[in-house]
Design an enzyme around this catalytic site. Structure first.
Site, PDB file in Angstrom:
ATOM      1  N   THR A 375       0.822  -1.211  -0.134  1.00  0.00           N
ATOM      2  CA  THR A 375       0.045  -0.071  -0.018  1.00  0.00           C
ATOM      3  C   THR A 375       0.914   1.165   0.292  1.00  0.00           C
ATOM      4  O   THR A 375       2.172   1.033   0.199  1.00  0.00           O
ATOM      5  CB  THR A 375      -0.939  -0.144   1.446  1.00  0.00           C
ATOM      6  N   ASN A 395      -3.821  -3.646  -2.549  1.00  0.00           N
ATOM      7  CA  ASN A 395      -3.666  -4.852  -1.493  1.00  0.00           C
ATOM      8  C   ASN A 395      -2.416  -5.326  -1.502  1.00  0.00           C
ATOM      9  O   ASN A 395      -1.494  -4.833  -0.726  1.00  0.00           O
ATOM     10  CB  ASN A 395      -4.804  -5.655  -1.637  1.00  0.00           C
ATOM     11  N   SER A 446     -11.450  -2.223   5.294  1.00  0.00           N
ATOM     12  CA  SER A 446     -10.022  -1.936   5.331  1.00  0.00           C
ATOM     13  C   SER A 446      -9.408  -1.478   6.416  1.00  0.00           C
ATOM     14  O   SER A 446     -10.441  -1.289   7.175  1.00  0.00           O
ATOM     15  CB  SER A 446      -9.830  -0.837   4.076  1.00  0.00           C
ATOM     16  N   SER A 447      -8.195  -1.447   6.568  1.00  0.00           N
ATOM     17  CA  SER A 447      -7.623  -0.965   7.599  1.00  0.00           C
ATOM     18  C   SER A 447      -6.866   0.302   7.341  1.00  0.00           C
ATOM     19  O   SER A 447      -5.978   1.064   8.222  1.00  0.00           O
ATOM     20  CB  SER A 447      -6.413  -1.903   8.177  1.00  0.00           C
TER      21      SER A 447
END
Ligand code: DON
Length: 563
Positions: A375, A395, A446-447
């Site tokens: 990312t 990703n 998502s984080s």
């Protein structure tokens, strides 16, 4: 700046961490603007756009398109991202450009007949691909908040794709790691190899098809990517390798402009990404819990500080995995999770000495461990105080590993961020629950945690990171280093980090994070400690009375530059 950074990292890793060495890492400084990204070419493009009269949003859009050319492992047209934007008039926005599940996606698409997850199916090739969102995110930001004409902002990226750029050591290395997977996709080999050999350091990488796509976007805006031939090329590529994305899926994609998530912490306002990312919610929950403890008194790296940080991480990640998903599809108890009262209850239950076994929180969801890690994050501020914090991703490195033939960009493998089977870990070990199950059109959880800390309504700290689930904690730790431990920015970024995510019930720590007696104390409190390489790669900007300081995390190849 880079030379300093790399030299100091090597020094620190080889002789152990000491703050006098950390101070070797000098922040970039500027009074007119600052750009901190994962790539020196992208950073230079951001600064150029600011110097040419663009605002922070123009620079962020220019950087985003440039990263898609020079940082193909994570910069992208075929992925997704999140944007946190603060405008000088005090208004704040979040743009959710997360990928969506294609219309033909279904809940059990990664399971075999026995109901077990088929390894790799959500990670490599056609079926792993979510409908790309990042281009609409970039264009929405530019159209609503930019100042320069789009073609001007896209000029540097087009030029770099058209005439090429020189491959550096970092790109050579990531190509090398992906070699075996690239070999499975003829279109990927077509663009990134010559005579069967991947591009290496010192060679010029020219991407004519990608340049053509960028020119179409510059000329036609959204229609250049979401109408015409590109949706068909994406669908053809995806279906050729087992995927189900159709041209209509791509045509129908829309980024969403949202209210950023706000939480107060020791008098600061922290602004981050609401769902479909879990980043902001987890960060808020952790900060609300940690406000109960006097971390400043214990200090950075003390076992008592680490104990409270880890317990806050554990509870926030447990709630992430149990409750969070795309709020357009599932109901998420956001009000409760974000409330100070909820954090009070958790804080009161934390034993001041002993670790809470993760199994004690939501035992019905618990599962065995797993790991993995690209990312990219960039932070930008201009002379007027407009600021942007962007995290974007495919990703994994190079996403699904497949390039769209005829268009030259990688497709993501973001479908792996759904819970393929609630309770089964994804590549980052996140287990997820019903809220994050697959549904057509839904955004996968998502984080990513693009964040801005405001003081008196103005940007004070702009930061974010790659790193899957470790993103949230890397952002938290740099914030605590600055707000609670009063470290200068460079030291705050250098300081070794830890990571806990509820499941697995272990604490990861970077070299130097836990000195011997702290390790002993943590073990006696019941923690399982696991050493690990770099946790996160934070690109940050700090606003000081003198001007802007920028630091690109020395754990990565990034660069910060001000003027
Ligand atoms: O959205 C997420 O949380 C992940 N897809 C991010 C992946 C990532 O950060 C990989 N980088 N190291």
């Amino acid at each position: 700046m880079r030379a300093f950074a790399k030299a100091s990292l090597i020094l620190i890793l080889s002789v152990g961490t000491s703050f006098s060495q950390i101070s070797v890492l000098k922040p970039a400084f500027g009074t007119h603007g600052m750009v901190s990204t994962s790539d020196s070419i992208a950073t230079a493009v951001g600064v150029k756009i600011l110097k040419e009269g663009g605002n922070a949003v123009d620079a962020a859009v220019a950087v985003g398109f440039t990263l898609a050319v020079v940082y193909p492992q994570a910069g992208n047209l075929g992925g997704g991202g999140y944007y946190i934007i603060h405008l000088k008039d005090g208004k704040n926005y979040a743009i959710d450009a997360r990928e969506t599940a294609p219309a033909a996606a279904s809940r059990n698409m990664y399971l075999d007949k026995a109901g077990n997850v088929i390894p790799g199916k959500s990670l490599l090739g056609g079926l792993s691909v979510g409908v790309p969102g990042n281009v609409d995110g970039l264009l929405t930001a530019q159209k609503r908040f930019g100042r320069l004409p789009l073609p001007k902002v896209m000029e540097p990226a087009i030029e770099l794709a058209e005439n090429g750029f020189i491959v550096d050591e970092h790109l050579q290395e990531v190509f090398h790691h992906a070699q075996k997977e690239f070999g499975k996709f003829p279109s990927t080999m077509k663009y990134f190899s010559r005579n069967g050999k991947l591009y290496s350091k010192g060679e010029r990488l020219v991407q004519k098809d990608l340049a053509n796509v960028l020119v179409k976007i510059a000329d036609e805006g959204r229609d250049g990517f979401y109408k015409g031939e590109i949706p068909g090329l994406i669908a053809k590529q995806d279906q050729a390798t087992g995927g189900v994305i159709t041209a209509e899926d791509v045509e129908d994609y829309h980024a969403i402009v949202k209210e950023p998530l706000m939480v107060s912490y020791h008098g600061y306002e922290v602004m981050s990404m609401p769902p479909s990312s879990s980043g902001g919610v987890c960060l808020a929950e952790m900060l609300n819990i940690l406000e109960h403890f006097n971390l400043q008194r214990y200090g950075y790296g003390a076992s008592q500080t680490l104990h409270y940080e880890i317990e806050a991480m554990r509870h926030a990640f447990a709630d992430r995995d149990k409750y969070l998903g795309d709020v357009s599809f599932v109901s998420v108890p956001l009000k409760r999770l974000l409330s100070k009262a909820y954090a009070d209850t958790i804080a009161r239950e934390i034993d001041p000495f002993s670790a809470t076994p993760s199994i004690d929180i939501y035992p019905e969801l618990i599962h065995p461990p797993h790991e993995g890690t690209h990312t990219t994050h960039y932070s930008i501020i201009d002379k007027e105080g407009n600021a942007v914090s962007v995290t974007t991703t495919l990703n994994s490195y190079f996403g699904s590993m497949e390039v769209v033939d005829g268009a030259g960009f990688f497709l993501n493998n973001e479908m792996d961020d759904f819970s393929a089977k609630p309770g089964t870990p994804n590549q980052f070990g996140a287990i997820g629950a019903e809220a994050n199950s697959i549904e057509p059109g839904k955004r996968m959880l998502s984080s990513m945690t693009p964040t801005m800390v405001l003081r008196d309504g103005k940007p004070y700290l702009i930061l974010g990171s790659p790193g899957g689930t470790t993103i949230i904690n890397a952002v938290l730790e740099v914030m605590l280093n600055i707000i609670d431990f009063h470290m200068p920015l460079a030291r705050a970024e250098m300081a070794p980090r830890i990571h806990q995510q509820w499941v697995p019930d272990v604490v990861y720590y970077e070299p130097g994070a836990l000195v011997y007696d702290v390790r002993q104390s943590m073990i006696s409190r019941g923690y399982k400690l696991v050493p690990r390489e770099a946790i996160g790669e934070v690109q940050a900007i700090l606003v000081t009375p003198e001007g802007y300081e920028g630091v690109a995390d020395p754990r990565g190849p990034g660069d910060a530059e001000g003027y």
